[in-house]
Design an enzyme around this catalytic site. Sequence first.
Site, PDB file in Angstrom:
ATOM      1  N   ASP A  48      29.670 110.792  36.679  1.00  0.00           N
ATOM      2  CA  ASP A  48      28.646 109.811  36.354  1.00  0.00           C
ATOM      3  C   ASP A  48      28.261 109.039  37.617  1.00  0.00           C
ATOM      4  OD1 ASP A  48      27.253 107.576  34.723  1.00  0.00           O
ATOM      5  OD2 ASP A  48      28.019 108.907  33.174  1.00  0.00           O
TER       6      ASP A  48
ATOM      7  N   HIS B   9      26.127 102.630  34.664  1.00  0.00           N
ATOM      8  CA  HIS B   9      26.258 103.651  33.618  1.00  0.00           C
ATOM      9  C   HIS B   9      27.661 104.233  33.551  1.00  0.00           C
ATOM     10  CE1 HIS B   9      25.241 107.566  31.650  1.00  0.00           C
ATOM     11  NE2 HIS B   9      24.316 106.847  31.049  1.00  0.00           N
TER      12      HIS B   9
ATOM     13  N   SER C 134      24.304 109.429  26.218  1.00  0.00           N
ATOM     14  CA  SER C 134      25.272 109.051  27.256  1.00  0.00           C
ATOM     15  C   SER C 134      26.456 108.301  26.675  1.00  0.00           C
ATOM     16  CB  SER C 134      24.592 108.173  28.313  1.00  0.00           C
ATOM     17  OG  SER C 134      23.727 108.919  29.113  1.00  0.00           O
TER      18      SER C 134
END
Length: 1374
Positions: A93, A314, A499
Site C-alpha cells: 500500500d 491509506h 480498499s
Amino acid sequence: MIVIRNWQRISYLSFCRFSTRSLSIQQFQKTPLLLVVRQQGSARLKMTSSPPEIVPQQPLDALLLNKTDTEQEIFLTKYPNYDGRDILIAILDTGVDPSLPGMQVTTTGERKMFDVIDCSGAGDVDTSITRTVKDGVIEGISGRKLAIPEKWKCPTGQYHVGLKPIFELYTKGVKSRVISERKEDVVGPSHNIAASEALKQLTEHEKVVGGTSEKTSDKWAREDFACKVDFLKSMASVADVGPVADVVTWHDGEMWRVCIDTSFRGRLGLGNVLGTFRETGDYAYLTNKDSVVYTVRVSPDGNLTEIVVPSGAHGSHVAGIAAANYPDNPQKNGLAPGAKILSLNIGDHRLGAMETGQAMTRAFNMCAELNVDIINMSFGEGTHLPDVGRVIEEARRLINRRGVIYVCSAGNQGPALSTVGAPGGTTTGVIGIGAYLTSESADTLYGVYKPVESSIYPWSSRGPCQDGKLGVSLVAPAAAFAGVPQYCRQSMQMMNGTSMSSPNAAGNVACMLSGLKQNNLKWTPYTVRMALENTAYMLPHIESFSQGQGMIKIATAYEKLSEILVNKVFPPRLTHFEINVSNHCKKSKGVYVREPNWNGPQEFTIGVEPIFQNHLSDNNLPAISFEKQIILQSTAPWVSHPQTMFVVAQERTMVVTVDASKAPKGANYTEIVGIDTADPSLGPIFRIPVTVINPEKVAVDQYTSRLVGKSGVTERRFVEVPSWATSAKITLRSTNKDEMDRFTLHTVYIEDDKCSRNTETQKIQGPIGNEWSKSITVQGGKTLEACVVRAWSRGKNPVDVDMTIDFFGVKKPTSISLIHGATNTPIRFQAAPTKSIDVSPSISLKSLVVSLKPQSAKVEPLGPRDMFLTSGLQINRLLLTYQLKVQKPSEVQLQLAGLTPYLYESPVDCVLFQIFGANKSFVGASSSYPDRWTQKLEKGDYTIQAQIRYPDDQVLQGMKELPLLVHVKLGNKISVDLAASASDATLGKECKFAGKALLPNQEMTVYAMNIADDKLPKTIVPTSGSFLAGTFSALKDSDLSDVDKSEVIYFLSEYSTRPTKGLSMVTTKKDTNQNQEMTDAIRDLEVSWVQKLTDEKAAKEFFEACLQKYPDHLPLLQNRVKQLMQAKLVDQTPENVQKIIELCGQILQITKPNETLQFSSVKQEHDDDLLTVDKWLALTGGSEDQRKDVVKLISQFEERKKSIILALQALSSLEQDIEVRKSKFDVPASLRFGGITPLIFGGKQGEVINKKSEGYEALKSKSEQIDATVSEELKKLDSNWTGNQFYVKLLVWLSADDTKTALISAKHAAALGQFGRCAKLLNKAGDELKSSATDSQAVDTSLAEVCESLEWNHLATHFKNSALIKNRTSYRLF
C-alpha cells in the site's frame, strides 16, 4: 441545554455524533432537552427534564469496524488464541506509520511491525560518496560542515554522505500544509516586515533627495531602494522549495546507522540516529512540525540509503483494519490483532502514491524472502489484458510457488458490469473482495439517520472480468474508522471502499490461518480459497457479479478447512485448477456471451487442469497419483454440458453449448461446478463461470424504460446499439423524487482488449431538478449497459425514474491523417438511415506531439533488491536519455508508444520517467497512463530519463532506439479550415457550414485546408515524425459533438527558416567568390578550435599560430578572450589577465567604437540593407561611388558591435572584481572572489566559498596579485581610468539589467553596498541561467549572502536551499 428540532428518533450514539463534546451516558441522561415540536405549521416549546431512557446495546468503539458479519467475533470468542498470532501480513500500500498506537505490539507482546520498506525507490538517497573526519567535522554534499558527535562509533572512519530535499518526502497534502503554515508563522511575518522597511527607506529617500539630483550616487541609491521594494514584491509569491538535509550513513561495527541532519545547520548531535527498522524498530519524525514519521534501510555496501516514509494515509488505515491491536481498548482492534505487519510501500511519492511495476515486483520479492503468509493489496487499476503481464506473472509465481494468500480489492469502478480491476478481479489465484454496506454502520460511520438496507455499495466494481472470470470472489464490510499517520493530525479517520473490505477479509483469513498454524495444518492458496468460497453466505437479492460467492463466514470456513486438511483430501502441492475456455480463436477463463451477434447456440471447448507446485521438488508422486471423479452441475437451462468428468494431472476437455437466445433478457449468470463424488459435502472443487447478456432491441432510434429507484439498488438495462449509431443521449426523468435525491448513471460497452475505463461514462445526477441528460459515445452492433442507482442513503421509499436513450449516428472515418502542405484533403461522412442531422463539421488540434531520439542508451543489471527469489530472475534496466528544449512555458506529457498505456498487463516490469532541469534539478516524474501526468515546464533545456525494467537484457537491447513522444498541450487550439470543394480549399476559400443538414443516408464531403506556417506552435521545435493531434466532429449539437469524434493526426515537416519580411523584398546583391568562401571556411574551422581546447598550453600555442595568419580577425580574438575569462580565480594568472586586457584593447582599436555607435543609430531593427546604405551615405556625406565600400563596411558592423560588447564585458568584469574586493561593505565571498565571473562568459562557476572555507586565505592572496596586474594594465589601456569607466562604457551599449550585463551590474552594486539592486540583478541572472545548462549555484549562494547582509534571513534560507535543489551533484535515483 440542547435544542432538537423535528424530533423523530434519537439515541445516545447519534446524539454524540452531533454534539461538540463527548458525553457519558449518565451526562446525556441528565442534560435538559428543548424539543421543538412541529404542529399544524407552528412550533411550540416543551421543556423536558430528561430524554427517554435509551440504553445503547454496544459501546461506540464496537461500531467503528464491523467484525460481526464475517463471524470474526464468534470465531475469537471460541478460539481467543487464533487472533492472527504467528501470521505475517504484508500490506502492499502507501506504507504504514510505525508510530501509531495500534501498530506497537501484538496480543502476545511482540513488536507488531516486522519491517517497513519503501519498494518504490522514491526515498532512495545516493550515499556512495564517503568522507573522513577532520577536526571533528566532515563536509556534507550541501557544503555544510557536519559536526560528528564524539559518542558515534565508526571503526572504519568512513562516513557515507548524501542529500535529500525534505519536500520530496512529503505527500502533496503535507507539503501544501507545511508551506501554508511556514508562510503564515515564519516567512510571512518576516517578509512583511522587510517589505515595510524597504518601502519606508524608499519613501524617506524620495523626501530627502526629491525627483532630481546632480549626483550619480543619488541615482544608484534611489534605484537600490526601489529594487529592494520590487525584489521583495516578486519574492512574495515565489515557490517554497523547503529545506534540504544532509544524510550521513555509517557502520558502527554492528549495523548500519543513519542520521538525517534535520537541524539543517550541520548540528548532527541534534538529529536522530536510526538503525535499520527490521533490526531495531527505530523510527523518528522529520520535524515536529510535520509529524512525518520515517525509518531507514541501507544497502549492504552503504552506497544506498532508503528513507522510508508513508506516501499516504491509506496504508496505515488498511493495516489498522487488518491487524491493529489496542491492549487497553480491544474493541478498537483490527480483525487480526495478534498478527504481525510487514509494510511494503508500493505508492510512489513522485506519482502521487500511484503504484508502479518496479514497486510491486520488488514487494513480491520481499514477500518471498520474508515468508509472508498473507498479502493485502488495496490497490488496482483497470486493465486492457486480464491475467497477463510481468507484474501478474510475478504475483502468480508468489501464489503458486510460495503459497502466499493474496487478498486484493476488486475495485471501485461500479456499478456497471465488467468493471473489476487488476489484480483483484482479473488474476488467477488472487482473492478479489467486493464492498459490503452494513445497515448498522450507516448511523455511526456516515451520519445517516434514514433506514438503510445492507447491500453492496454502488461503486463496488462488478464482474465478470472480460476473460469470463467472475471477478469478485467474496465480499466483506467496506467502511471503518482506523488509525492514520500522525501527519494527518487526527487519531483515526473514516474511509470506505473495496480498499477497506479487502483488509477486513485479509484479517479474517489471518485468524483462520493462525488457528491452522497452531494446529500444524498445512494449507495451500487453493484449499483456503475453496473453503472461503464454499462456506460464504450468499446475500439474498444480490447478483453474483456484485458479491461473488458471498459474505465471508470465517468461523464456518475454519471448520470446513480444518476438516479438509486433517483428512488430507487434496495433495499439499495442488495450487489450483486451471480453467481454459476456447471458442474459435478466442481464449478465456470463462464463458462470456455479451454481444448481439452471439444470440444463438455457441459451442465452447473447456479444459480443466489441476496445477501442482513442482518447482522445488523432484517428487512427482502427488501429480501421478491424483485422480478425481467429478459430477458436473449447473442450474441454467440455457447451458448444456456433460454430467461427469474424470480428472487426472493433465488437461481434460469437454464441449459446452450455451444458447443465449433461451436466456432471459438482461444479465444472466450460472456456474458449471465440479463436485467430488468421494465427498460431495466439500462443495465445488472448481467452478466454470458462464455469463450471458441478452440485450433488448431498439425500436428504430429510441429506447425507453421505467426504473424503480430503490436506494442503493442498481437498475440495469442492456440495449443492442443500432448498427449505424455512433452516439446517444440518455435522459432521466423523475416525478416523485426526494429533494436531495442523487442518481448515478453508469454506461459501459466492451471492446476486445480494451479496458472498460475507455468505453464507460459515469455521472452523478441531481439533486437540482428532476430531469437530466448525458451524451455518450456508442458503437454500432455492441451491447450497451446503462445502469442507474439511487444514492443508498435516501431511505426505503422508492422513486420512479424514466430512462430514454436516443441514438444518433454519422458514419465517418475513425481516424483522419492530414499532411502539412497538402492544399486539400477530402473527408467524407454520412447521416444515419433513420433521421436527419444538423451538421457543423470542424477540426480542432489540441496538442503538438514531438518525437525525440535517445541521446544515450545503457543496459545494466540492477542491485540486490532486484534479484528475484521466487523466479530466480535478475532484473536489468535500460536507461534512455533524451534532450528537450522548451522555447515557451508548456504543459507536456510523456509517452513510449506500446509501453506506457499498460501497467499490470505491461510486457515489461515497469516504465518510469524522470524529468530534470539543466543542472540535474528534479522537475517531475511520469509512468504508465501518460494522460495522468502533466508536467509544467518553463523555458529552458531539459533532460528526460526513461527507465525500462525487464529480466532479459537482449530484449532491452532491442529497445535502445525507442523514440519518446512528448505531447505538448497547445495554449490555443488550432482550427483547420474546411472548404466545400477541392478547388475552394486549394484557393483558400473557407466555408462556414452553419445551418447545414443532412437527410437520412445523405453523404457529404468537406476538404481540409493547409495550416498557415505562422499559426504553427513555437513552444517546441518539431523534429522528423512530429505531428499535431486533435479531433474531427461533424454534428452541430455541442453535447453530441463532444463525444462523437474522430481522431485527427496532422503530420508536420521540420520548420523552415522564414524571412522576416515578405518574399518580394529586394536586398543588396552580394559578390561571391568560391576561392574566398573556401579560405573563409578553413579559417572559421581553425578559429572555432581556439575555444574548444581545454589544455591551456596547447590552446595558447594554437591561438598564437592562428594570430599570425589572421591578426585582425575579430572572432579569433573574441574566442581567446572568452576562453581566458572562463578560468576560475584559483586557475587565473597575472599573465592571462594581462593578455585579456591586451586583446580587448586590440579589439577596441580594430572595431572603432565611435563609428560603430554611429552605425547603430542608423541601422534600425527592421531596416533593409539598401535603406541602411542610403542612410549611411547621407550621414557621412559619402558619394554614390562609395556604395560598394559602404555595403562591405555595413556587413562588418554587427560583428564589430558584438566584439566591442565582449571586450567591454571582460574589461568591466575585471574592473568590478577589483571594486568588490576593496569595498568596505560586507560583499558576499562568492562575489568578492570571482565565483560568478566565469558564468558571464559561458564557463563553469567559480569557487563557492566563505571565510571559513579551506583555501580562503590562499585565494585572497592570489586575488591581490591579479588585481595589481589588472589595475596596472587598465591604466595602460586608459590613462584616465580610476575604477568604473569601462562599466559605464558598457552601459552605452547595453542596459544595466540586460542579461549580458546583469552579473557585472550586480558586482557594481555590491561594491557600492547597494544590496537591493544587487539582489534584483542576481535574481534575474539566476532565472536566465536556470533555463540553460549553466550552473547557477554561485548566483544563488551570492543571493543568499546578499539577503543575509540585508537581514532578510528567510530569503537567505530560501536561496541556500534553492541553490542545492537547482544544482544537484547527480540525477535523482530511480
